[in-house]
Design an enzyme around this catalytic site. Sequence first.
Site, PDB file in Angstrom:
ATOM      1  N   CYS A 391       4.507   0.348  -1.024  1.00 42.75           N
ATOM      2  CA  CYS A 391       3.750  -0.394  -2.041  1.00 42.75           C
ATOM      3  C   CYS A 391       2.730  -1.315  -1.370  1.00 42.75           C
ATOM      4  CB  CYS A 391       4.721  -1.208  -2.897  1.00 42.75           C
ATOM      5  SG  CYS A 391       3.887  -2.251  -4.090  1.00 42.75           S
ATOM      6  N   CYS A 394       2.289  -4.698  -3.082  1.00 43.63           N
ATOM      7  CA  CYS A 394       3.321  -5.709  -2.811  1.00 43.63           C
ATOM      8  C   CYS A 394       3.209  -6.234  -1.378  1.00 43.63           C
ATOM      9  CB  CYS A 394       4.723  -5.139  -2.991  1.00 43.63           C
ATOM     10  SG  CYS A 394       4.902  -3.959  -4.310  1.00 43.63           S
ATOM     11  N   ASP A 395       3.116  -5.332  -0.418  1.00 41.24           N
ATOM     12  CA  ASP A 395       3.268  -5.732   0.990  1.00 41.24           C
ATOM     13  C   ASP A 395       1.960  -5.810   1.774  1.00 41.24           C
ATOM     14  OD1 ASP A 395       5.958  -5.634   0.386  1.00 41.24           O
ATOM     15  OD2 ASP A 395       6.162  -3.551   0.996  1.00 41.24           O
TER      16      ASP A 395
END
Length: 566
Positions: A391, A394-395
Site C-alpha cells: 500500500c 499508507c507506507d
Amino acid sequence: MDDHGWEDPRESATAPGEIIDMDSPGATDEYVEPDEYDEKAQKEAEKRLREVLEKIPRDISLILFTSPEKNGPFNAATREVIRLVRQMTSKISLLEYDLSHEMARKWEAGASPTLLFNPEKYRIRWLGAPVGEETKTFVEALMMLGYGQVDMGEQAAKIIEKIDSPRHIKVFVSPSCPYCPQQVVNALKAAIIKPEMVSLEIIDIQANPRLAEEYSAQSVPQTFANEVLVAQGAQPEELFMSSVLSLERQYIFIPDDDAPLIETDLVIVGGGPAGLTAGIYAQRSGLESAVVEKDALGGQIATTPIVENYPGIAQAGGKVLVELMVSHALEYTRIFQGEEVMEIQPGDPIVVTTSRRRFQTRAVLLATGAKHRHLGVMGEQRFSGRGVSYCSTCDGPLFTGRKVIMVGGGDSAVTEALNLKNIGVDVTLVHRRDALRAQEHLVEKLQQEDIPVLYNTEIEEITGKKGVTRVSLVDLKTRKKHRKKVDGVFIAVGYEPSVELARKIGVEITKEGYIKHDAGHRTNIPGIYSAGDVEGGYKQIVTAAGQGAEAALAIFEDLINPYWKQ
Ligand SMILES: Cc1cc2nc3c(=O)[nH]c(=O)nc-3n(C[C@H](O)[C@H](O)[C@H](O)COP(=O)(O)OP(=O)(O)OC[C@H]3O[C@@H](n4cnc5c(N)ncnc54)[C@H](O)[C@@H]3O)c2cc1C
C-alpha cells in the site's frame, strides 16, 4: 537580583512556594482594557463566576513564567486574569518566576508568558494570555481541576481509555476565535483524564507568532498530536479523542456498541463501496441493516490515491470518497468497524459471529471484496511491514528521499509508482513482461515523470537485516541475475477475491474463484447474497456500488416473499 541583573520584586519578596499577591507593586505592566466595556454585564458575569469559583474544593497551583523583555502586555493580561480569579477563591495559588530562573529550566519554560497548571500532576501549559474568548477556557480548566471532575461522554471516554502511548497535544488558538475554547476544552479533558499519557500546550498565536509560523498555523484552532496535524477547526469530543488516538485527521465518528447480541434483518459483511451502498439501500427499503468491517472502511478505495472515474466526482483522493460514502451510509445504517465476521451459521435466523458479538439476522450479504496478491518470493513474508508493502498510500511517505522498487505492470502498480514519485520517493518499476498492462494515459504519465521501468524482469529474493536492503532480480530473456540496493519493495501484482467465509459455509465458487450468484445476487444458500469484487466481472467502485444496491433491493423483495419457503 537574578543572574541576568533583573530584580523581580515579587520573587525577591517571597520564598519559592509562597503565594504571591498579584496586587503587589511587582505587577507593573499595563493591562489594556477591552474597547467595549459593558459594566453591568461584566458585573453579572463576575457574580456568577464568583459563585462557582468560591466553592472549589481542591487546591490549584499555578506557576507563571514571564520575562520583562518579552510580550509585556500578554504577561500583564495573564497576571490580571489570575488576579481576578484569585479574588474569588483562596484555593488558587500562584508562583511567578522570571524565565531566567532555574525553575524555568526545571519546567522547561521558554516562552513568555507560560502558565503551568498543577504541574506536579498534570502536563498542561498555556503559552500566551488567557484573554478574550480564551478566558472561558481558562475558567473551564480551573473548574475541572478545582472540582476534580471532567464531564466526558461515554464514547469519548472509551476512546481515551485506549490511548496507551504518549500523546503530546498542541492546540493553536487566538483570543478572538470563538471556536477555539471547544477544542481546548477537549484537549484539557484528555490531559486531565490521562495525565500519564497526555500532555497539552495551548499556544496563543498572537503571543507566539514564530511558533505559529513554524507549524503553519494560519487558522485557529489547529491541533497537533505528536507533531501530526490532526484537526483544523473545533471538533466534537469523540472526534477529537479519536484523532488524538489514531494520530490522523478524523472526520467521521462511528459509535462503539457493546451489545453482545443484535437482532437485525440484514448483516452486510464488508464496508467497501458494495457494502456501504447496500446499507443505504436496505435501510431505505425499510430493512434494519448492519455493516460489519474488519479493517478500514471504504475497502480498497481507502488505499487508492486518486479516483477519477466515479460519476459526479471528477477527481478525489480515495480517502475523500470514503468519507463521503461512509458519512452518507451512517445517515441510514449502523456500522460496526474493527470487527471481523468469523462465522456464519445459515438457518432461520442466520447467526453471524464476529470478533466482538453475535447477530441474529434474516439475510447476509457477502461484500468481502478482494485482497492483494503476494509475490511468493523469499524474504517477502519476513520483511512484510519492514520494507515490503502492498500500500503506497499508507507506507509511501516513510520512503520519501529513499530508493524503492514497485513490482507490477497494471493500473495499480503504475498509479502507485506515480504516487510514490509525487511524494519524493526514488521509484523504479519492475515488470515481468515486455509491455505494461496499465491504461494508456497512465503509461504516458509514467514516461512524463521519467520513472524507470525494468521490463522482462522478475524479483527472486528480498534480502536485508532489520529492514530491506537489496533485491535479487533476474532478466527473464537473458537469465542474467543482478542485485539492486533498495530501501523498500512495493508490490501491486493484482488482487484475489476474499471467499474464505463463503467457502466455509458451502457457498458455490466459480472456477475462476468468485462467488457464484444469480441475477438477484442470490447464492446457492437461502438468505446468503453477494455483491462487488467478490463476484468477479468488472472490478470498479461504480460497479461494486451498483451491485450492492441491486443485492439490497433483491433482499428486500425476498424477505417480503421468501423464495426458499415457496
Ligand atoms: C490501488 C487501487 C486503485 C483502484 N482504483 C480504482 C479507480 O480509480 N476506480 C475504480 O472504479 N476502482 C478502482 N479500484 C477498484 C475498486 O476499489 C474496487 O473495485 C472496489 O473497492 C470493490 O468494492 P467492494 O466493496 O466489492 O470490495 P472492497 O473494496 O474490497 O471492500 C471489501 C471489504 O470487506 C472487508 N472484509 C472482508 N472480509 C471481511 C470479514 N470477514 N469481516 C469483515 N469485513 C470483511 C474488507 O476488509 C474490505 O474493507 C482500485 C483498486 C485498488 C486496489
